[in-house]
Design a protein around this motif. Structure first.
Motif, PDB file in Angstrom:
ATOM      1  N   GLY A   1       0.271  -1.295   0.068  1.00  0.00           N
ATOM      2  CA  GLY A   1       0.189  -0.051   0.470  1.00  0.00           C
ATOM      3  C   GLY A   1       0.859   1.405  -0.437  1.00  0.00           C
ATOM      4  O   GLY A   1       0.181   2.476  -0.264  1.00  0.00           O
ATOM      5  N   TRP A   2       2.112   1.566   0.269  1.00  0.00           N
ATOM      6  CA  TRP A   2       3.191   2.151   0.417  1.00  0.00           C
ATOM      7  C   TRP A   2       3.179   3.209  -1.304  1.00  0.00           C
ATOM      8  O   TRP A   2       3.264   3.772  -0.836  1.00  0.00           O
ATOM      9  N   ALA A   3       3.275   1.848  -1.910  1.00  0.00           N
ATOM     10  CA  ALA A   3       3.796   2.200  -3.249  1.00  0.00           C
ATOM     11  C   ALA A   3       2.146   2.706  -3.672  1.00  0.00           C
ATOM     12  O   ALA A   3       2.711   4.012  -4.807  1.00  0.00           O
ATOM     13  N   VAL A   4       1.197   2.187  -3.417  1.00  0.00           N
ATOM     14  CA  VAL A   4      -0.612   2.318  -4.469  1.00  0.00           C
ATOM     15  C   VAL A   4      -0.417   3.849  -3.691  1.00  0.00           C
ATOM     16  O   VAL A   4      -1.155   5.256  -4.512  1.00  0.00           O
ATOM     17  N   ALA A   5       0.025   4.354  -2.643  1.00  0.00           N
ATOM     18  CA  ALA A   5      -0.473   5.473  -1.807  1.00  0.00           C
ATOM     19  C   ALA A   5       0.738   7.031  -3.016  1.00  0.00           C
ATOM     20  O   ALA A   5       0.016   7.799  -2.824  1.00  0.00           O
ATOM     21  N   ALA A   6       1.903   6.174  -2.652  1.00  0.00           N
ATOM     22  CA  ALA A   6       1.874   7.686  -3.329  1.00  0.00           C
ATOM     23  C   ALA A   6       1.788   7.890  -4.787  1.00  0.00           C
ATOM     24  O   ALA A   6       1.870   8.486  -5.159  1.00  0.00           O
TER      25      ALA A   6
ATOM     26  N   ASN B   1      -1.399  10.046  -4.548  1.00  0.00           N
ATOM     27  CA  ASN B   1      -1.520  10.678  -4.499  1.00  0.00           C
ATOM     28  C   ASN B   1       0.543  11.395  -4.640  1.00  0.00           C
ATOM     29  O   ASN B   1       1.181  11.995  -3.894  1.00  0.00           O
ATOM     30  N   PRO B   2       1.085  11.608  -5.503  1.00  0.00           N
ATOM     31  CA  PRO B   2       2.046  11.866  -6.226  1.00  0.00           C
ATOM     32  C   PRO B   2       2.506  13.776  -5.767  1.00  0.00           C
ATOM     33  O   PRO B   2       3.812  13.444  -5.539  1.00  0.00           O
ATOM     34  N   THR B   3       0.940  14.769  -4.684  1.00  0.00           N
ATOM     35  CA  THR B   3       1.663  16.041  -4.269  1.00  0.00           C
ATOM     36  C   THR B   3       2.405  15.903  -2.690  1.00  0.00           C
ATOM     37  O   THR B   3       1.893  17.296  -1.917  1.00  0.00           O
ATOM     38  N   LEU B   4       1.790  14.546  -2.371  1.00  0.00           N
ATOM     39  CA  LEU B   4       1.708  14.078  -0.962  1.00  0.00           C
ATOM     40  C   LEU B   4       3.286  13.823  -1.191  1.00  0.00           C
ATOM     41  O   LEU B   4       4.411  13.145  -1.992  1.00  0.00           O
ATOM     42  N   LYS B   5       4.067  13.270   0.464  1.00  0.00           N
ATOM     43  CA  LYS B   5       5.193  12.958   0.881  1.00  0.00           C
ATOM     44  C   LYS B   5       4.715  11.857   1.690  1.00  0.00           C
ATOM     45  O   LYS B   5       4.395  11.971   2.845  1.00  0.00           O
ATOM     46  N   PHE B   6       5.479  11.120   1.814  1.00  0.00           N
ATOM     47  CA  PHE B   6       5.215   9.689   1.982  1.00  0.00           C
ATOM     48  C   PHE B   6       6.485   9.310   3.346  1.00  0.00           C
ATOM     49  O   PHE B   6       7.177   8.835   2.688  1.00  0.00           O
TER      50      PHE B   6
ATOM     51  N   VAL C   1       7.552   3.460  -7.591  1.00  0.00           N
ATOM     52  CA  VAL C   1       6.899   4.816  -7.919  1.00  0.00           C
ATOM     53  C   VAL C   1       7.687   5.994  -8.853  1.00  0.00           C
ATOM     54  O   VAL C   1       8.672   5.813  -8.648  1.00  0.00           O
ATOM     55  N   PRO C   2       7.055   5.638  -9.745  1.00  0.00           N
ATOM     56  CA  PRO C   2       7.689   6.775 -11.050  1.00  0.00           C
ATOM     57  C   PRO C   2       8.229   8.029 -10.590  1.00  0.00           C
ATOM     58  O   PRO C   2       7.275   8.717  -9.964  1.00  0.00           O
ATOM     59  N   ASN C   3       9.473   8.735 -10.561  1.00  0.00           N
ATOM     60  CA  ASN C   3       9.639   9.824 -10.357  1.00  0.00           C
ATOM     61  C   ASN C   3       9.946  10.346  -9.121  1.00  0.00           C
ATOM     62  O   ASN C   3       9.931  11.497  -8.464  1.00  0.00           O
ATOM     63  N   GLN C   4       9.711   9.121  -7.780  1.00  0.00           N
ATOM     64  CA  GLN C   4       9.854   9.080  -6.474  1.00  0.00           C
ATOM     65  C   GLN C   4      10.700   8.303  -5.834  1.00  0.00           C
ATOM     66  O   GLN C   4      10.999   7.422  -5.484  1.00  0.00           O
TER      67      GLN C   4
ATOM     68  N   LEU D   1      11.303   7.829  -2.217  1.00  0.00           N
ATOM     69  CA  LEU D   1      10.511   6.496  -1.841  1.00  0.00           C
ATOM     70  C   LEU D   1      10.912   5.050  -2.182  1.00  0.00           C
ATOM     71  O   LEU D   1      11.333   3.957  -1.385  1.00  0.00           O
ATOM     72  N   VAL D   2      11.071   4.612  -3.532  1.00  0.00           N
ATOM     73  CA  VAL D   2      11.813   3.141  -3.842  1.00  0.00           C
ATOM     74  C   VAL D   2      12.834   2.851  -3.004  1.00  0.00           C
ATOM     75  O   VAL D   2      12.813   1.829  -2.328  1.00  0.00           O
ATOM     76  N   ARG D   3      13.555   3.941  -3.167  1.00  0.00           N
ATOM     77  CA  ARG D   3      15.093   3.964  -1.938  1.00  0.00           C
ATOM     78  C   ARG D   3      14.428   2.978  -0.916  1.00  0.00           C
ATOM     79  O   ARG D   3      15.019   2.684   0.151  1.00  0.00           O
ATOM     80  N   GLN D   4      13.559   3.937   0.154  1.00  0.00           N
ATOM     81  CA  GLN D   4      13.099   3.576   1.639  1.00  0.00           C
ATOM     82  C   GLN D   4      12.796   2.968   1.679  1.00  0.00           C
ATOM     83  O   GLN D   4      13.011   2.071   2.140  1.00  0.00           O
ATOM     84  N   ALA D   5      12.136   2.370   0.409  1.00  0.00           N
ATOM     85  CA  ALA D   5      10.660   0.410   0.626  1.00  0.00           C
ATOM     86  C   ALA D   5      12.012  -0.147   0.554  1.00  0.00           C
ATOM     87  O   ALA D   5      11.927  -1.479   0.920  1.00  0.00           O
TER      88      ALA D   5
END
Length: 547
Positions: free
Chosen positions: A342-347, A350-355, A456-459, A462-466
């Motif tokens: 769900g982490w990647a799905v949320a990102a 909602n591309p304007t938010l930061k998770f 997650v395109p252009n993030q 987040l990909v590194r963190q996950a």
């Protein structure tokens, strides 16, 4: 990325979602004519099973390497600019292929659905998809089985007499996919090993699951809100640190709380992880003990009750289940418990938010909490008994639907028609309004690899963190030994008995009953079903050679 349903977090000891969906609905009526000389020995019977050989797909290079056989998913910052093909030759014969799968209503039917029409052309079949929402799927499945109505492919729900149902009505795929035989279907061979465990019953392979991360639940954060509050990325060392963080972000005057998910169903597991409790059941010398029978469970209930009394949960957390994600996306809550996928799905949604994510500590300090791992799959789909030629055709279709991330076929299955269902931002596919309307979401559960990668395109951050989260959590995580074991009593009577436990826990956390009341609830559970379930698991475990 295609936005499709993501499984929930589980209840208490986290029974499978298949079990929760089916609840008390039996399949006895549909099995009146079934018989079996075999005794149910549980899920993956290693003494009999010949699991498919795992052959990783080497056609795309991830930015962050994974080890799917060990539960570490690869990470991608972008979709490959020149996707390779993973399927050659004809797939289907032009015949109709009916499927019963779970999923939301399809927004556009076949005659006006370009995505659906594309798949029919690529697969060489006439897909006839019956897609039923998750709340209604159990009823639909049960009615169809009782009436002897079997589609070519059906998602299977766990139920009493499941081994007999599978043996009587569905194809044993062991002779088609066991060992090296699977190599004639390269995309299926590239699925991680956990794709096969749920569908392996009594040592025979009856179906394929959607493979997922085994990393279990995560506590995701609204990192943008933490940054605004000057908290950055918190480094927690104890359970007390976590509570202090929650109190700091909670401000009812600004309509903001730390958390807003059902405390017992979705947060208690986190406390148990920090306290070092087993996941569900633990086994020692062949004897099974469930976590609810241990003192640590009482400690966790006491701690969770303290969290509730501290006011860090949204006051409607016990009742407004449909609002949890809305609260989080809207900034009413800051921390959200969900499945890793769900982490990647949320990102993506909602591309304007930061998770972000919280790395949870041991309760009293001393390092990172032990992660409770999941089985790494969601449901499984089986093929009804058919001729050898028909089964092989369906497996070729399945092979296409299971195309690895980064391939041409993956774009067909998960994004549809270029320029209509999706457009490219650089090399990355982005769904259009037409794509959102036309998607056949249920196909993602038929061996799809969409939850086998981190993308997650252009993030990139987040990909590194996950990816780093998986590398840290998975190798030392613990599993429930019953994930691959079969208990008829659990599947037949377990849900009702489980609800009584949940009701007691809800009362305790909200202060209506003392923590000691849970001991009586556990004894009631043991008398009603628990000791029988324990015995069945122990028998299944012994039958699996102590695995």
């Amino acid at each position: 990325m295609v936005q499709l349903p993501v499984g929930g977090s589980g209840i208490g000891y986290a029974p499978s979602r298949r079990t929760i969906l089916l609840g008390g609905l039996g399949l006895a009526a549909g099995l009146a004519g079934c018989s079996s000389s075999k005794q149910a020995k549980g899920g993956l019977d290693s003494a009999k099973a010949n699991p498919p050989t795992y052959v990783p797909f080497e056609g795309t290079k991830p930015d962050l390497p994974g080890a799917l056989a060990k539960g570490i998913q690869p990470g991608y910052f972008h979709y490959p600019s020149s996707p390779p093909a993973s399927v050659t030759g004809a797939v289907g014969t032009g015949a109709a292929l009916s499927l019963l799968v779970s999923g939301p209503p399809i927004g556009s039917q076949k005659d006006s659905n370009q995505w659906w029409q594309l798949l029919n052309k690529k697969l060489g079949v006439d897909l006839q998809v019956t897609q039923v929402d998750s709340l209604s799927y159990a009823s639909k499945f049960t009615v169809d089985v009782a009436g002897g109505n079997y589609e070519d492919m059906m998602q299977i729900l766990s139920a009493p007499n499941e081994p007999q149902l599978l043996e009587s009505k569905f194809t044993d795929l062991s002779e088609y996919l066991g060992g090296d035989k699977i190599k004639q279907y390269p995309n299926l061979a590239a699925l991680p090993p956990q794709a096969w465990t749920a569908g392996t019953v009594n040592g025979h392979l009856f179906g394929i699951s959607q493979p997922r991360s085994i990393a279990g639940q995560v506590m995701n954060t609204r990192q943008d809100i933490l940054d605004k509050l000057g908290l950055g990325k918190p480094e927690l060392k104890t359970g007390a640190d976590f509570l202090a963080l929650c109190k700091e972000v909670t401000d009812p005057s600004k309509h903001r709380w730390a958390m807003g998910t059902q405390p017992v169903l979705l947060t208690l597991r986190t406390v148990l992880e920090m306290m070092g409790a087993p996941k569900g059941w633990q086994v020692k010398d062949g004897k099974f003990t469930r976590d609810i029978e241990l003192d640590v469970y009482l400690d966790a209930l006491e701690a969770l009750r303290g969290w509730w009394q501290a006011g860090i949960f949204h006051p409607d957390s016990f009742t407004a289940s449909g609002s949890y994600q809305t609260w989080w996306y809207g900034g009413t809550t800051v921390i959200y418990m969900q499945a890793f996928a769900g982490w990647a799905v949320a990102a993506n949604n909602n591309p304007t938010l930061k998770f972000g994510v919280l790395a949870l500590p041991k309760w009293d300090g001393g390092g990172r909490a032990i992660k409770h791992l999941e089985a790494g799959n969601y449901l499984f789909t089986a093929i009804k008994k058919s001729s050898k030629e028909r089964v092989e055709e369906i497996l070729r279709v399945w092979n296409y639907l299971s195309a690895p991330f980064g391939t041409k076929e993956y774009l067909d299955v998960n994004y549809g028609v270029a320029g209509h269902d999706y457009t490219l931002t650089g090399p990355d596919p982005v769904l259009t309004a037409a794509g959102t309307r036309e998607v056949l979401a249920g196909l993602s559960y038929i061996g799809s690899t969409r939850s086998s990668v981190i993308y997650v395109p252009n993030q990139e951050d987040l990909v590194r963190q996950a990816h780093a989260f998986q590398e840290a959590a998975v190798p030392t995580g613990i599993s429930d030994p019953t994930d691959v074991l079969y208990s008829p009593t659990q599947l037949g009577k377990g849900a009702a008995a489980e609800q009584q436990l949940v009701d007691t826990k809800n009362d305790i956390v909200q202060g209506r009953k003392p923590v000691s009341a849970f001991k009586d609830a556990v004894q009631t559970w043991r008398t009603a079903v628990g000791d029988t379930i324990r015995h069945e698991y122990e028998q299944a475990y012994a039958g699996n050679g102590g695995r």
